[in-house]
Design a protein around this motif. Structure first.
Motif, PDB file in Angstrom:
ATOM      1  N   ALA A 349       0.822  -1.199   0.000  1.00  0.00           N
ATOM      2  CA  ALA A 349       0.000   0.000   0.000  1.00  0.00           C
ATOM      3  C   ALA A 349       0.862   1.257   0.000  1.00  0.00           C
ATOM      4  N   VAL A 350       0.289   2.331  -0.578  1.00  0.00           N
ATOM      5  CA  VAL A 350       0.871   3.661  -0.382  1.00  0.00           C
ATOM      6  C   VAL A 350       0.108   4.313   0.761  1.00  0.00           C
ATOM      7  N   ASP A 351       0.747   5.223   1.449  1.00  0.00           N
ATOM      8  CA  ASP A 351       0.109   5.861   2.600  1.00  0.00           C
ATOM      9  C   ASP A 351      -0.800   7.010   2.182  1.00  0.00           C
ATOM     10  N   LEU A 352      -0.408   7.747   1.145  1.00  0.00           N
ATOM     11  CA  LEU A 352      -1.151   8.949   0.786  1.00  0.00           C
ATOM     12  C   LEU A 352      -1.134   9.157  -0.727  1.00  0.00           C
ATOM     13  N   ALA A 372       4.562  16.106   2.686  1.00  0.00           N
ATOM     14  CA  ALA A 372       4.200  14.816   3.267  1.00  0.00           C
ATOM     15  C   ALA A 372       5.364  13.838   3.234  1.00  0.00           C
ATOM     16  N   ARG A 373       6.203  13.959   2.224  1.00  0.00           N
ATOM     17  CA  ARG A 373       7.339  13.037   2.103  1.00  0.00           C
ATOM     18  C   ARG A 373       8.426  13.297   3.142  1.00  0.00           C
ATOM     19  N   LEU A 374       8.283  14.372   3.906  1.00  0.00           N
ATOM     20  CA  LEU A 374       9.221  14.621   4.998  1.00  0.00           C
ATOM     21  C   LEU A 374       9.002  13.652   6.152  1.00  0.00           C
ATOM     22  N   VAL A 375       7.809  13.036   6.194  1.00  0.00           N
ATOM     23  CA  VAL A 375       7.542  12.042   7.232  1.00  0.00           C
ATOM     24  C   VAL A 375       8.314  10.778   6.896  1.00  0.00           C
ATOM     25  N   ARG A 379       4.999   6.703   2.202  1.00  0.00           N
ATOM     26  CA  ARG A 379       4.951   6.558   0.746  1.00  0.00           C
ATOM     27  C   ARG A 379       3.838   7.446   0.203  1.00  0.00           C
ATOM     28  N   VAL A 380       4.214   8.402  -0.632  1.00  0.00           N
ATOM     29  CA  VAL A 380       3.279   9.402  -1.134  1.00  0.00           C
ATOM     30  C   VAL A 380       3.243   9.337  -2.654  1.00  0.00           C
ATOM     31  N   ASP A 381       2.024   9.240  -3.206  1.00  0.00           N
ATOM     32  CA  ASP A 381       1.838   9.185  -4.645  1.00  0.00           C
ATOM     33  C   ASP A 381       1.065  10.424  -5.092  1.00  0.00           C
TER      34      ASP A 381
END
Length: 448
Positions: A349-352, A372-375, A379-381
């Protein structure tokens, strides 16, 4: 045009790659903990490097590369795809001996190629995951290799595997005890190696074409077959009795007993099983041989052994070595059939997913995704098209198994916010864009 890959070769879709990376990660972690160093070698070797190292059967399976350019019409080959990772290692040790430590321990995870007949878990291109120790004749090496391979499989969730253990010198001594001439030993070992593939009766039939008139093939084979119900100690006692009658020093039996003793306090101690019928077909083995099997797979998950003479064919000086190789493809086949992969690997899964509702919001969507990718680990798409129809976005979110959807339209751009929707609950709320990373971090912590 034909779109399928060549027979015995495969394409790897994202879910396949993730499963492979998971298994390789576990393997690499164990090998690192045992102090092995990484090594890589070229896919192609000079053909003389490979020929003559694997016996007649192995030589037939080498993929040869024709000479290029003006020499191609000759049909001659000067290169070949590597058949395994052990012979290339031997070449590397011979080439860089002065730069390597006295005891060189390496691991290598790369593909090899064999012109074999494809079957379940058997391919023409496949990965091997090797560990080898060069420079010592100590049986501690065999014990460490078995322990490392065992730790890998237990780390992957296997519990029902066996590490079959034998010795090439024991095989040849037992063939001699049966009355078989030495010049027929190699052919007999190739046949005995097929025992788990073609069964006892077929092996006996093939041995009859190898044995001499004064040797009964069935009686000879019985020497190598010991009941699985026997303990390792009981098997050792029976093997020693063979040599008591023949007045031959049972040094190979003593080596096997020593390995069992050395692995007593490792995970391998739970899985080692003496098996005098184990032969392993590669001709370069000189001592201990090992092979891993599980009940629901014909063939092995891996194997190896000692090959003290191989490096000397390149260097002219004998250097002891021993190695163990895990077959990545067969491990993956069994794990997939048994549903052994963690949900995080299986579902991928991707997270966002971040989506812009209009073209003017796309730059802000990119900025939100970047934040968001700073977290760490998130995984951000980014949905690339303008989200004019949300049903298409929701379908894409489902395809990616996303946990959250961030939506940015004209209102969000004007207010500096982002609308975040939790997919499972369909709950949606607007938050300041600068707080997106903290919001996701907190939400993912509570939902994990």
């Amino acid at each position: 045009m034909e779109t399928q890959p060549a027979r015995g070769m495969r394409d790897f879709l994202p879910e396949d790659v993730r499963r492979r990376e998971y298994v390789v990660g576990v393997i690499r972690d164990v090998y690192d903990r045992y102090g092995f160093e990484p090594l890589e070698t070229p896919a192609a070797e000079n053909i003389e490097t490979l020929l003559g190292k694997y016996g007649d059967e192995g030589n037939k399976l080498i993929f040869k590369i024709l000479k290029r350019g003006e020499h191609e019409a000759s049909g001659q080959a000067d290169l070949a795809l590597r058949y395994d990772l052990t012979v290339p290692l031997a070449r590397v040790v011979a080439e860089y001996q002065a730069k390597l430590p006295k005891f060189f321990k390496r691991y290598q995870i790369q593909p090899v190629w064999r012109a074999d007949r494809p079957a379940r878990g058997r391919f023409r291109e496949f990965y091997q995951c090797d560990i080898d120790a060069v420079g010592s004749t100590s049986l501690v090496v065999e014990a460490e290799l078995c322990a490392a391979a065992s730790d890998v499989l237990e780390g992957l969730g296997f519990s029902d595997f066996s590490i079959r253990l034998n010795h090439r010198r024991l095989l040849t001594q037992m063939l001699s005890l049966s009355g078989l001439p030495e010049d027929a030993h190699s052919a007999a070992l190739i046949v005995i190696d097929k025992l788990d593939k073609i069964g006892r009766e077929n092996v006996i039939a093939e041995l009859m074409g190898v044995t001499t008139a004064n040797v009964n093939a069935a009686t000879m084979l019985e020497m190598f077959l010991l009941e699985d119900a026997l303990s390792n100690e009981e098997k050792l006692q029976r093997l020693r009795r063979h040599f008591e009658r023949a007045l031959v020093e049972p040094d190979a039996v003593q080596d096997l007993a020593r390995i069992l003793e050395l692995t007593k306090h490792t995970s391998a101690g739970r899985h080692l099983r003496l098996d005098p019928s184990l032969a392993r077909g590669l001709s370069y083995y000189t001592g201990t041989i090992m092979e891993i099997s599980v009940p629901d797979l014909a063939g092995s998950l891996g194997g190896g052994g000692r090959y003290d003479n191989l490096i000397g064919t390149f260097l002219g000086t004998e250097i002891p070595a021993c190695g163990f190789s895990l077959g990545l493809e067969r491990i993956l086949v069994v794990m997939q059939e048994r549903s052994m992969f963690p949900p995080s690997v299986q579902n991928a899964a991707v997270d966002l997913v971040v989506a812009a509702l209009e073209e003017g919001a796309q730059a802000d969507a990119i900025a939100a995704a970047t934040a968001a990718r700073l977290v760490r680990g998130l995984r951000v798409d980014l949905y690339p098209d303008v989200a004019k129809k949300m049903d298409k976005v929701f379908r894409y979110v489902d395809q990616r198994n996303a946990r959250f959807l961030a939506i940015i339209g004209g209102d969000e751009v004007a207010q500096g916010t982002v609308s975040v929707r939790e997919v499972a609950t369909r709950k949606q709320e607007a938050i300041p864009r600068g707080q997106l990373a903290d919001y996701l971090s907190a939400r993912l912590t509570t939902t994990n």
